[in-house]
Every structure is written in C-alpha cells, then in structure tokens.
Design a protein around this motif. Structure first.
Motif, PDB file in Angstrom:
ATOM      1  N   SER A 121       0.856  -1.183   0.000  1.00  0.00           N
ATOM      2  CA  SER A 121       0.000   0.000   0.000  1.00  0.00           C
ATOM      3  C   SER A 121       0.890   1.230   0.000  1.00  0.00           C
ATOM      4  O   SER A 121       1.669   1.448   0.925  1.00  0.00           O
ATOM      5  CB  SER A 121      -0.947   0.026   1.204  1.00  0.00           C
ATOM      6  N   CYS A 122       0.772   2.002  -1.069  1.00  0.00           N
ATOM      7  CA  CYS A 122       1.602   3.188  -1.258  1.00  0.00           C
ATOM      8  C   CYS A 122       0.740   4.433  -1.049  1.00  0.00           C
ATOM      9  O   CYS A 122      -0.065   4.786  -1.918  1.00  0.00           O
ATOM     10  CB  CYS A 122       2.203   3.177  -2.666  1.00  0.00           C
ATOM     11  N   LEU A 123       0.861   5.058   0.119  1.00  0.00           N
ATOM     12  CA  LEU A 123       0.056   6.241   0.456  1.00  0.00           C
ATOM     13  C   LEU A 123      -1.431   5.931   0.332  1.00  0.00           C
ATOM     14  O   LEU A 123      -2.215   6.770  -0.106  1.00  0.00           O
ATOM     15  CB  LEU A 123       0.430   7.424  -0.447  1.00  0.00           C
ATOM     16  N   GLY A 124      -1.810   4.712   0.711  1.00  0.00           N
ATOM     17  CA  GLY A 124      -3.181   4.288   0.504  1.00  0.00           C
ATOM     18  C   GLY A 124      -3.920   3.920   1.773  1.00  0.00           C
ATOM     19  O   GLY A 124      -4.796   4.660   2.243  1.00  0.00           O
ATOM     20  N   VAL A 125      -3.557   2.773   2.380  1.00  0.00           N
ATOM     21  CA  VAL A 125      -4.284   2.317   3.563  1.00  0.00           C
ATOM     22  C   VAL A 125      -4.210   3.339   4.685  1.00  0.00           C
ATOM     23  O   VAL A 125      -5.086   3.380   5.565  1.00  0.00           O
ATOM     24  CB  VAL A 125      -3.741   0.946   4.033  1.00  0.00           C
TER      25      VAL A 125
END
Length: 282
Positions: A121-125
């Motif tokens: 998760s890249c700057l997501g979760v």
C-alpha cells in the motif's frame, strides 16, 4: 433499527464520503506528476518477482500496482474509489502491462485468507479511517512468510503537518477514526501488526518536489487537485475569514518546507516512512 444496523449504515455513509472525497479533484494527475517514483521504490523494497500474486491496497491509479505488474507479477489493484481506475488503465496500457482492478474497502477486503505473496500500500491504507481494521485485513490476505510493504507520509513531514494545519478547519472526525499520518510512525505501525509480522525493516526517506515555483503555487494546485484539501475548503467555503486563515496557514507551511538550493529552483521536501515486513509463519 438495532445497534449493528446503525453502525453498518454509519460505516457505509463514511466510506461513501471518503470515495467522493478522493473522486474530487484529480489525484491521478497529482500522483503521476509528483509521486510516480514512490510506487517503484515500494515495489523494489518488497522484492516483487515474476509470477507472484500481489495485492495493492488503496491503489488509486496504480502507482505501486503498475510497477509490480512490470516485474511480471500477477497484480490486483484495489481501491474504494474506482473513479481513479480509468487513469490507471491508461497508464498500464502505456507501459505495456495488464493487471486486475477491483473496487474494495481496505477495511473489508473481498479476498480470501492468505491469498497473496505480497501485499502493498503506497500512500493508501493510511487514509482508511480505522487503522486496526486496515492492518488486520492486510495481514489476513497475506500468505504466511509473505511480504507486507507500506509507504506512508510521516507525522513530522510536510504532508503530516499539512493535515495538522487543516484539522481545526475540518469537520470533527467520526468516532474511532485516526489521523492518516500515524501510519508514518514506526511505533504505531508496529503496534497495529504486533507479533503477526517479523523481519521488520523501516526507513525514513524524503521525496523532493520540483513542481511549484513558490508556496502560492502549491496552494492553488492542492485546492484544485487533492481530495482531502478540497473537502476541507468545501466545508468552510461560506466563511471567508476561515478560508483566508487556512490559505495563510498552508502557504506558510509550504514556505517552511520549501527552499531554493543554490542556483536551483524552489523545491519542497516531503518525508515518508518505508515499512517492510514478513507475515509470521504459522
């Protein structure tokens, strides 16, 4: 209406609000212009290999999912806001790769237990409101011995400070919601995962932003492109004094984190945390 039904309806309303927030503006354009390198950095740190099953959680337009697919992995890009998928499909086609796109809530992923070799998760979760629920789902869908890789803005960095600056102008958070930049705190993430992960590697890094000539340029761009900023300004839109105060706060903050080095143009530095671990074997 019983208590469970009320909670479920409140959660659905909250997720619809989040979906609308990220669908506003143009986050895929912002990510493509400024954040493109971060997805590849995360994929490289996770050691993604051909034929692995990879899930990218809260993927947006696939900033990490597409680089994973370029490594030959079998990738699913999941996100609560499918409005961003079209931009991702175009980017994937431009790079000659195929992947699956799935609408999914990071706090209730529609995938089987232990289904993926790698979960990223890249700057997501970090933007899912209930941090423990997001962490629990990431662990659940990852295979024992599989890799979990996260890239998140830190509380001390520019984006973390930006959220702190916006907080007094934003509506009160719903019960149980936690600030997104907490995912950029190593202690917080370790606590979320507990003894379910091993072989932890963390590293704080800085992303240098060259997209703006001065702080005012940053403000204009984020007011038109970045969903969370757009949402706060919409909330205070009828109060001219609050709008001016927030304009001033964000401009001053950008000036604090921006600088011109020697003969170089004005630039900003945004700090993030890279967090890589293995799911503990059962």
């Amino acid at each position: 209406m019983n208590d469970k039904t009320a909670v479920d309806e409140a959660d659905r309303a909250l997720k619809q609000k989040h979906r609308a927030m990220w669908a506003s503006g143009d986050y895929p354009a912002l990510a493509s212009e400024m954040l493109l390198d971060l997805g590849a950095i995360l994929v490289d740190a996770c050691g993604v290999k051909a034929k692995q099953r990879v899930l990218d959680v809260a993927s947006g337009a696939g900033n990490a999912a597409i680089p994973a697919a370029m490594m030959g992995a079998q990738v699913i890009a999941s996100d609560l806001t499918p409005e961003m998928f079209d931009a991702g499909r175009h980017q994937a086609a431009d790079r000659g790769v195929e992947l699956e796109w799935a609408e999914a809530d990071a706090e209730a992923l529609p995938f089987a237990d232990a289904e993926f070799d790698v979960v990223t998760s890249c700057l997501g979760v970090m933007f899912a409101p209930h941090h423990q629920a997001g962490a629990d789902e990431i662990v659940r869908v990852c295979k024992p011995g599989g890799t979990i890789g996260l890239l998140s803005w830190t509380p001390e960095g520019f984006i973390g400070k930006m959220f702190a600056a916006m907080k007094p102008f934003a509506p009160p958070p719903p019960p149980g919601a936690q600030p997104p930049p907490l995912w950029g705190s190593e202690d917080h993430v370790r606590e979320l995962f507990g003894d379910r992960i091993t072989d932890i590697h963390t590293e704080k890094r800085t992303l240098v932003i060259h997209s703006f000539h001065q702080p005012a340029d940053f403000l204009r761009y984020f007011k038109s492109h970045y969903g969370p900023t757009i949402s706060v300004y919409k909330f205070i839109g009828d109060d001219e004094e609050k709008v001016k105060a927030l304009d001033s706060a964000l401009t001053e903050l950008a000036d604090t984190f921006g600088d011109a080095h020697g003969d170089a143009a004005w630039q900003m530095e945004w700090e993030y945390l890279l967090f890589i671990a293995k799911k503990a074997k059962e």
